[in-house]
Design an enzyme around this catalytic site. Structure first.
Site, PDB file in Angstrom:
ATOM      1  N   THR A 167       0.831  -1.200   0.000  1.00 17.25           N
ATOM      2  CA  THR A 167       0.000   0.000   0.000  1.00 17.25           C
ATOM      3  C   THR A 167       0.873   1.261   0.000  1.00 17.25           C
ATOM      4  O   THR A 167       1.603   1.484  -0.947  1.00 17.25           O
ATOM      5  CB  THR A 167      -1.027  -0.039   1.156  1.00 17.25           C
ATOM      6  OG1 THR A 167      -0.387   0.024   2.413  1.00 17.25           O
ATOM      7  CG2 THR A 167      -1.849  -1.307   1.089  1.00 17.25           C
ATOM      8  N   ASP A 266      -9.693  -3.957  -3.821  1.00 17.72           N
ATOM      9  CA  ASP A 266      -8.818  -2.843  -3.462  1.00 17.72           C
ATOM     10  C   ASP A 266      -9.249  -1.575  -4.196  1.00 17.72           C
ATOM     11  O   ASP A 266      -9.407  -1.591  -5.424  1.00 17.72           O
ATOM     12  CB  ASP A 266      -7.370  -3.190  -3.815  1.00 17.72           C
ATOM     13  CG  ASP A 266      -6.395  -2.110  -3.422  1.00 17.72           C
ATOM     14  OD1 ASP A 266      -6.743  -1.281  -2.565  1.00 17.72           O
ATOM     15  OD2 ASP A 266      -5.281  -2.091  -3.973  1.00 17.72           O
ATOM     16  N   HIS A 298      -6.958  -4.923  -0.146  1.00 20.81           N
ATOM     17  CA  HIS A 298      -5.505  -4.796  -0.182  1.00 20.81           C
ATOM     18  C   HIS A 298      -4.887  -5.175   1.165  1.00 20.81           C
ATOM     19  O   HIS A 298      -5.509  -5.037   2.216  1.00 20.81           O
ATOM     20  CB  HIS A 298      -5.063  -3.401  -0.635  1.00 20.81           C
ATOM     21  CG  HIS A 298      -5.272  -2.290   0.351  1.00 20.81           C
ATOM     22  ND1 HIS A 298      -6.012  -1.191   0.061  1.00 20.81           N
ATOM     23  CD2 HIS A 298      -4.819  -2.091   1.608  1.00 20.81           C
ATOM     24  CE1 HIS A 298      -6.013  -0.360   1.079  1.00 20.81           C
ATOM     25  NE2 HIS A 298      -5.300  -0.894   2.042  1.00 20.81           N
TER      26      HIS A 298
END
Length: 322
Positions: A167, A266, A298
């Site tokens: 991320t 995500d 995610h």
């Protein structure tokens, strides 16, 4: 008779559901998992870990992971954790457990960088910390480390250096790789690969499945305003929107192979596909791979590594880190 006054502790800034900042300077990191100690031979993986100091100015630490019985020289992964630049750490439970698993399965040395967080250290502090960490590792290859780490000197294969993260940590990795495309690492060391898992990229105009009506106040937008309030061009700064008009060419990414992972649930999925396609069309002439880990949010492999899809994703990452 003396009177005492108490100063009321009030919220001066918050980014829900992540962080709350108070008038006395204290901070509640609402979504951070607890920090855990480094371990000598983790009972589940056999991986050993310890905490190290990379730099005193700025103050920068890391946790390094070494697989059990390392007979040969091992690849190195410089890893940046997720957490929207303001929660989690290199020492938190989820990150520690995940890197134990990944270091064991991939048979690598992993270095989890404890970069500086918001609210006390807005961007670009974390980007600078990423570069400082990479230069420190490169100094070992050049036999010039000011505070050398024996695990690197004894067990690292510096020709197999990877930079990666999840991320916003993948966002840091991207920015470090871009900087390495224009600046030289100590000893002219080269990065072999980049590993970007569900990287945090965004932009001012919605694309793909991003809902237009929610876009101006999306969590991604609010995170960026919080962590980098004076960024040139705001959410279209190339640091977070590398596909924006006028952004530096992604052909300068300083690695020989790149893996971008996406997941079905995500919010960054369409951005990450666009990033992959932009790299592909940039003239970057190296190995580019896109891996769809399935219908998951995610960073799911960090939170539920025991699931079938998480195991499949970690296996794919391990196959890349060779």
């Amino acid at each position: 008779m003396a009177t005492t006054t108490t100063t009321e502790k009030v919220v001066v800034k918050e980014l829900l559901p992540l962080i709350r900042v108070y008038s006395d300077g204290s901070v509640d990191r609402l979504l951070s998992s607890p920090n855990v100690a480094a371990t000598l031979e983790d009972p589940d993986t056999g991986v050993s870990s310890k905490d190290i100091v990379i730099s005193d100015e700025p103050s920068l630490s890391a946790r390094i992971f070494l697989p059990k019985n390392p007979h040969n020289k091992l690849p190195i992964l410089v890893y940046f954790h997720g957490g929207a630049f303001c929660v989690e750490s290199a020492f938190s439970f989820y990150v520690h457990r995940y890197l134990n698993i990944l270091a064991s399965q991939a048979n690598i040395i992993a270095i989890s960088v404890d970069y500086r967080l918001l609210p006390h250290h807005p961007l670009p502090a974390a980007y600078h910390d990423g570069w400082t960490a990479l230069q420190w590792i490169a100094s070992h290859a050049a036999n010039a480390a000011a505070n050398p780490e024996p695990w690197l000197l004894n067990h690292a294969d510096f020709s197999k250096l990877y930079v990666g993260g999840d991320t916003n940590g993948a966002n840091i990795a991207h920015n470090v790789l871009m900087r390495a495309g224009t600046e030289t690492l100590n000893g002219d060391l080269k990065v072999l690969g980049g590993l970007l898992c569900c990287p945090f990229f965004w932009g001012s105009k919605p694309i793909g499945s991003e809902p237009a009506e929610e876009h101006p106040e999306s969590l991604a937008m609010r995170v960026w305003r919080f962590v980098y309030p004076d960024a040139t061009d705001g959410i279209d700064n190339p640091s977070v929107n590398p596909c924006a008009p006028g952004a530096p060419s992604l052909a300068t990414l300083a690695c020989s192979k790149l893996l971008v992972t996406i997941t079905g649930k995500d919010e960054f999925r369409d951005r990450d596909i666009l990033y992959h396609d932009t790299v592909k069309n940039s003239g970057w002439n190296s190995q580019l791979q896109l891996f769809d880990a399935g219908d998951e949010p995610h960073a799911f492999q960090m939170f539920k590594p025991e699931t079938h899809l998480a195991k499949a994703m970690i296996k794919r990452l391990a196959e890349f880190l060779v």
